[in-house]
Design a protein around this motif. Structure first.
Motif, short mmCIF file in Angstrom:
data_model
loop_
_atom_site.label_atom_id
_atom_site.label_comp_id
_atom_site.label_asym_id
_atom_site.label_seq_id
_atom_site.Cartn_x
_atom_site.Cartn_y
_atom_site.Cartn_z
N ARG A 21 0.85 -1.19 0.00
CA ARG A 21 0.00 0.00 0.00
C ARG A 21 0.88 1.24 0.00
N VAL A 22 0.68 2.09 -1.00
CA VAL A 22 1.38 3.37 -1.11
C VAL A 22 0.32 4.45 -1.04
N GLY A 23 0.18 5.06 0.12
CA GLY A 23 -0.92 5.99 0.31
C GLY A 23 -2.24 5.26 0.25
N ASP A 24 -3.12 5.71 -0.65
CA ASP A 24 -4.40 5.05 -0.87
C ASP A 24 -4.38 4.15 -2.09
N THR A 25 -3.23 3.90 -2.68
CA THR A 25 -3.08 2.96 -3.79
C THR A 25 -2.59 1.63 -3.25
N THR A 26 -3.35 0.58 -3.49
CA THR A 26 -3.05 -0.74 -2.94
C THR A 26 -2.96 -1.76 -4.06
N ALA A 27 -1.89 -2.55 -4.05
CA ALA A 27 -1.67 -3.59 -5.05
C ALA A 27 -1.47 -4.93 -4.35
N GLY A 79 -13.06 -2.27 -9.87
CA GLY A 79 -13.74 -1.21 -9.15
C GLY A 79 -12.83 -0.40 -8.28
N CYS A 80 -11.52 -0.38 -8.61
CA CYS A 80 -10.54 0.33 -7.79
C CYS A 80 -10.68 1.83 -7.90
N ALA A 81 -11.31 2.31 -8.97
CA ALA A 81 -11.51 3.74 -9.18
C ALA A 81 -12.80 3.90 -9.99
N ILE A 136 -6.43 -3.02 -6.17
CA ILE A 136 -7.73 -3.00 -5.52
C ILE A 136 -8.12 -1.59 -5.07
N SER A 137 -7.18 -0.67 -5.10
CA SER A 137 -7.48 0.73 -4.79
C SER A 137 -6.50 1.60 -5.55
N LEU A 138 -7.02 2.51 -6.36
CA LEU A 138 -6.17 3.33 -7.22
C LEU A 138 -6.36 4.80 -6.84
N ALA A 139 -5.28 5.41 -6.36
CA ALA A 139 -5.28 6.83 -6.02
C ALA A 139 -4.01 7.49 -6.53
N GLY A 140 -3.59 7.10 -7.75
CA GLY A 140 -2.41 7.69 -8.36
C GLY A 140 -1.18 6.81 -8.24
N ASN A 141 -0.30 6.93 -9.23
CA ASN A 141 1.00 6.25 -9.26
C ASN A 141 0.85 4.74 -9.06
N PRO A 150 3.22 11.10 -7.25
CA PRO A 150 2.00 11.92 -7.39
C PRO A 150 0.74 11.10 -7.12
N ASP A 151 -0.24 11.76 -6.52
CA ASP A 151 -1.53 11.12 -6.35
C ASP A 151 -2.40 11.37 -7.58
N GLY A 152 -3.63 10.88 -7.55
CA GLY A 152 -4.48 11.03 -8.72
C GLY A 152 -4.81 12.47 -9.04
N TYR A 153 -4.95 13.32 -8.03
CA TYR A 153 -5.24 14.74 -8.26
C TYR A 153 -4.09 15.43 -8.98
N GLU A 154 -2.86 15.13 -8.57
CA GLU A 154 -1.70 15.77 -9.18
C GLU A 154 -1.41 15.21 -10.57
N GLU A 155 -1.68 13.93 -10.78
CA GLU A 155 -1.47 13.36 -12.11
C GLU A 155 -2.36 14.01 -13.16
N GLY A 156 -3.58 14.39 -12.76
CA GLY A 156 -4.47 15.04 -13.71
C GLY A 156 -4.05 16.45 -14.07
N LEU A 157 -3.12 17.05 -13.33
CA LEU A 157 -2.67 18.42 -13.59
C LEU A 157 -1.28 18.47 -14.19
N SER A 158 -0.70 17.36 -14.54
CA SER A 158 0.66 17.33 -15.09
C SER A 158 0.66 16.54 -16.38
N GLN A 159 1.54 16.95 -17.27
CA GLN A 159 1.71 16.26 -18.54
C GLN A 159 3.02 15.50 -18.62
N GLU A 160 4.03 15.99 -17.94
CA GLU A 160 5.35 15.37 -18.02
C GLU A 160 5.55 14.42 -16.84
N ARG A 161 6.05 13.23 -17.13
CA ARG A 161 6.30 12.22 -16.11
C ARG A 161 7.75 11.74 -16.22
N ALA A 162 8.28 11.29 -15.12
CA ALA A 162 9.62 10.72 -15.08
C ALA A 162 9.61 9.54 -14.13
N CYS A 163 10.41 8.52 -14.47
CA CYS A 163 10.50 7.32 -13.63
C CYS A 163 11.94 6.86 -13.59
#
Length: 415
Positions: A77-83, A160-162, A251-256, A350-363
């Protein structure tokens, strides 16, 4: 009536201020910018809408061995994102592999052993990392892992994770992309050793007397030369492989989702135990032991940890101008060189709110020595969606990823 009008309460002027929740929905970009760029007179640090610093990751937890019907499992679990990840091992016989040649494989292994013997090295697990550093890359291992598809990851988001992912829906483009990223990273990092997935058979070394007893009806002639040569052990044969089916369910998706999914894969593979298996020459099949104490864990290569980032820019139309106006990127670079308010923020995890406001990603995927002391090794580095992240920014991201590696190693060692 005049008296009543005079004593009536004065009308209250409605407030023009919006609650933070409504402000975040109506003006999301302005809302996040107000948090990241507070007024200079306030002396407040740059902080995100979720209360984290730009380089701060969400609270992470991991639990291994959660599923009892798999060879290895983990929940991360990373924040509210659970795998949730489960690893199942199945046997693939070499007879079921098209164009499989045991003789060519045995010859390759024999040549490898002779080469290592000439160099004074033994093909042990302890020396394998040193041999790789010295440039001895086993192409046969790479061919077996990739050509035979011994690692089969699959990620599911239709749980139904999101709100956008309904149960029972076909695999989305995001789920297929994440599955491909996990498979590509498994192969590029060479995390799983091919020798852990091979099931060997050592043919018996029959001497002249054994051959005569075994072939009494055929009356085979065995001369002294054959007897002398029979002292050499016969090369081992690969009779089957273990195929690892790596199933990841968000099972729960809240970004990243990638960082959480990859961490779940790592924790599940570290928890995976392969049963003891051998070739039964009498029944001509593979037999497995039911004794759990005889099962062996995978000897993974290192601990590659993924860290994802997104770029938030003060100018909401910067990405659009870069596409429509050819000189927009050059003008933006000049503006950034001028002294003034900060124009971009690189946000870790980034969480789901921040991902929707950004276009550039890095990993970035990094690894360190087992003791955690040493240089950070970059296993993978990618960027897409824009041009805001430069070389200096990547140097900072490498340092942040190294700190994230220390944190994730502590979490995975405790699960």
């Amino acid at each position: 009536m005049a008296t009543l009008a005079a004593t009536a309460a004065p009308s209250v002027t409605p407030s023009l201020a919006l609650p933070p929740s409504q402000f975040a929905r109506l003006q999301p970009h302005t809302y996040l910018l107000a948090h990241l760029s507070p007024p200079p007179a306030s002396n407040q640090p740059s902080i995100r809408a979720n209360g984290r610093a730009p380089s701060q990751f969400r609270v992470t937890s991991a639990n291994a061995g959660s599923l009892t019907h798999t060879n290895g499992s983990a929940v991360v679990r990373v924040g509210d994102t659970t795998a949730v990840c489960g690893v199942r091992a199945e046997i693939l016989h070499t007879d079921d592999i098209a164009s499989w040649s045991v003789s060519s494989s045995s010859a390759t292994n024999s040549n490898k052993r002779r080469r290592l013997a000439n160099l004074g090295e033994k093909p042990t697990e302890e020396d394998e990392e040193d041999k790789e550093d010295a440039g001895f890359e086993d192409e046969e291992d790479r061919a077996h892992m990739q050509d035979l598809n011994l690692l089969v990851p699959n990620l599911s988001l239709s749980t139904g994770c999101a709100p956008g992912f309904t149960p029972g829906a076909p695999p989305s483009a995001l789920a297929q992309s994440l599955s491909h990223q996990i498979l590509s990273l498994l192969h590029s990092t060479r995390l799983v050793r091919a020798d852990d997935l091979r099931i060997w058979y050592q043919p018996p070394n029959l001497g002249p007397e054994d051959l005569e007893r075994h072939n009494e009806s055929e009356q085979m002639d065995v001369d002294a030369g054959q007897g002398a040569g029979s002292e050499e052990s016969k090369p081992r044969e690969i009779k089957a492989f273990w195929v690892l089916y790596i199933d990841v369910m968000i099972i729960s998706l809240a970004g990243n989702p990638f960082d959480a999914a990859w961490a779940a894969v790592l924790a599940a593979l570290r928890d995976t135990k392969i049963p003891k298996a051998w070739w039964d020459i009498d029944n001509e099949t593979i037999l497995c032991s039911d004794d759990i104490s005889e099962a062996s864990k995978l000897s993974l290569r290192g601990l590659p940890i993924a860290s994802s980032f997104c770029v938030f820019e003060a100018d909401a139309a910067a990405g659009w101008r870069a596409v429509v106006i050819p000189d927009a990127e050059h003008q933006k670079a000049q503006d950034q060189r001028k002294k003034g308010p900060q124009q971009k923020w690189i946000l870790a995890d980034p969480d789901g709110y921040e991902e929707g406001l950004s276009q550039e990603r890095a990993c970035l995927v990094v690894d360190k020595p087992k003791n955690g002391k040493g240089k950070t090794v970059i296993m993978k580095m990618e960027k897409h969606g824009g041009w805001a992240v430069d070389t200096e920014d990547f140097r900072q991201l490498i340092d942040i990823s190294g700190q994230r590696w220390d944190e994730m190693k502590r979490i995975l060692d405790q699960c």
